[in-house]
Scaffold this motif. Structure first.
Motif, PDB file in Angstrom:
ATOM      1  N   ASN A  29      -4.046   9.605   7.993  1.00 48.47           N
ATOM      2  CA  ASN A  29      -3.850  11.164   6.261  1.00 48.47           C
ATOM      3  C   ASN A  29      -3.056  12.193   7.411  1.00 48.47           C
ATOM      4  O   ASN A  29      -2.726  11.698   8.236  1.00 48.47           O
ATOM      5  CB  ASN A  29      -5.709  11.371   7.797  1.00 48.47           C
ATOM      6  N   ARG A  73      -3.396   3.984   2.905  1.00 49.74           N
ATOM      7  CA  ARG A  73      -3.820   3.269   3.823  1.00 49.74           C
ATOM      8  C   ARG A  73      -2.467   1.970   3.099  1.00 49.74           C
ATOM      9  O   ARG A  73      -3.190   1.164   2.237  1.00 49.74           O
ATOM     10  CB  ARG A  73      -5.184   2.648   3.223  1.00 49.74           C
ATOM     11  N   TYR A  81      -4.911  -2.926   9.009  1.00 51.92           N
ATOM     12  CA  TYR A  81      -4.461  -1.336   8.127  1.00 51.92           C
ATOM     13  C   TYR A  81      -3.775  -0.601   8.998  1.00 51.92           C
ATOM     14  O   TYR A  81      -4.271  -0.537  10.027  1.00 51.92           O
ATOM     15  CB  TYR A  81      -5.736  -1.386   7.552  1.00 51.92           C
ATOM     16  N   LEU A  82      -3.269   0.188   8.628  1.00 51.15           N
ATOM     17  CA  LEU A  82      -2.712   1.155   8.594  1.00 51.15           C
ATOM     18  C   LEU A  82      -3.130   2.581   8.074  1.00 51.15           C
ATOM     19  O   LEU A  82      -2.661   2.910   7.086  1.00 51.15           O
ATOM     20  CB  LEU A  82      -1.028   1.532   8.648  1.00 51.15           C
ATOM     21  N   GLN A  83      -4.329   3.116   8.166  1.00 54.14           N
ATOM     22  CA  GLN A  83      -4.699   4.090   7.836  1.00 54.14           C
ATOM     23  C   GLN A  83      -3.881   5.260   8.143  1.00 54.14           C
ATOM     24  O   GLN A  83      -4.309   5.585   8.897  1.00 54.14           O
ATOM     25  CB  GLN A  83      -6.407   4.796   7.948  1.00 54.14           C
ATOM     26  N   SER A 136      -3.794  11.233   2.323  1.00 55.77           N
ATOM     27  CA  SER A 136      -3.742   9.314   2.631  1.00 55.77           C
ATOM     28  C   SER A 136      -3.496   8.502   2.455  1.00 55.77           C
ATOM     29  O   SER A 136      -3.281   8.423   0.656  1.00 55.77           O
ATOM     30  CB  SER A 136      -5.369  10.498   2.777  1.00 55.77           C
ATOM     31  N   SER A 173      -1.744  -2.166   4.102  1.00 52.99           N
ATOM     32  CA  SER A 173      -2.363  -3.435   4.797  1.00 52.99           C
ATOM     33  C   SER A 173      -1.546  -4.436   5.089  1.00 52.99           C
ATOM     34  O   SER A 173      -0.345  -4.168   4.474  1.00 52.99           O
ATOM     35  CB  SER A 173      -3.101  -3.882   3.243  1.00 52.99           C
ATOM     36  N   GLY A 178       0.976  -1.304   0.136  1.00 58.39           N
ATOM     37  CA  GLY A 178      -0.002   0.094   0.200  1.00 58.39           C
ATOM     38  C   GLY A 178       0.879   1.069  -0.005  1.00 58.39           C
ATOM     39  O   GLY A 178       0.039   2.240   0.180  1.00 58.39           O
ATOM     40  N   PHE A 230      -3.112   9.094  12.457  1.00 57.47           N
ATOM     41  CA  PHE A 230      -2.700   7.678  12.222  1.00 57.47           C
ATOM     42  C   PHE A 230      -4.186   6.932  12.663  1.00 57.47           C
ATOM     43  O   PHE A 230      -4.801   6.838  14.323  1.00 57.47           O
ATOM     44  CB  PHE A 230      -1.956   6.792  12.089  1.00 57.47           C
ATOM     45  N   THR A 231      -4.714   5.076  11.625  1.00 60.49           N
ATOM     46  CA  THR A 231      -5.615   4.349  12.603  1.00 60.49           C
ATOM     47  C   THR A 231      -5.360   2.983  12.344  1.00 60.49           C
ATOM     48  O   THR A 231      -5.580   2.786  10.787  1.00 60.49           O
ATOM     49  CB  THR A 231      -7.028   5.133  12.559  1.00 60.49           C
ATOM     50  N   TRP A 288       2.921  -1.598  13.893  1.00 60.39           N
ATOM     51  CA  TRP A 288       3.283  -0.745  12.503  1.00 60.39           C
ATOM     52  C   TRP A 288       4.743  -0.039  13.314  1.00 60.39           C
ATOM     53  O   TRP A 288       4.851   0.464  14.228  1.00 60.39           O
ATOM     54  CB  TRP A 288       2.517  -0.102  12.379  1.00 60.39           C
ATOM     55  N   SER A 331      -6.598  -0.631  12.092  1.00 70.17           N
ATOM     56  CA  SER A 331      -7.511  -1.346  12.110  1.00 70.17           C
ATOM     57  C   SER A 331      -7.806  -3.033  11.793  1.00 70.17           C
ATOM     58  O   SER A 331      -6.926  -3.099  10.957  1.00 70.17           O
ATOM     59  CB  SER A 331      -8.772  -0.742  11.720  1.00 70.17           C
TER      60      SER A 331
END
Length: 125
Positions: free
Chosen positions: A83, A18, A79-81, A16, A20, A7, A67-68, A35, A70
């Protein structure tokens, strides 16, 4: 268990991405994913983690609020989102996993025994 991170790419500041991290093989309820990132000439640093089956998350101060992390259990994917990316976020990002991470050492890279190959994130205009 093996981990595959993907990703990464080139993004402008404020953009942004994301990332994976897909696990192949069996992971139990004790599986924690972290991460980490490493910029050229710098030490590897903790970004965030999602802890065991409960899924509580922990973030480095430098990424908190941007960062988020989920998880999709069915896809064995974390996932590491990311932004509002900044140039200083430019790094190779790694996911890592372990069944033996405890609450107090989530940010310690030595607590993780399975590592993905890394994916490059470049934040630049």
């Amino acid at each position: 268990v093996q981990l595959q991170a993907s990703g990464g790419g080139l993004v402008q500041p404020g953009g942004s991405l994301r990332l994976s991290c897909v696990a192949s093989g069996r992971t139990g309820s004790g599986w924690t994913v972290g991460w980490f990132r490493q910029a050229p000439g710098k030490d590897r640093e903790f970004v965030g983690s999602i802890f065991r089956s409960g899924g509580s998350t922990l973030y480095a101060d430098s990424v908190k609020g941007r960062f988020t992390i989920s998880r999709d259990r069915a896809r064995k994917t974390v996932y590491l989102q990311m932004n509002n990316l900044k140039p200083e976020d430019t790094s190779i990002y790694y996911c890592a996993g372990s069944e033996s991470v405890i609450m107090s050492n989530q940010a310690n890279s030595n607590a993780y025994n399975v590592w993905g190959q890394g994916t490059l994130v470049t934040v630049s205009s």
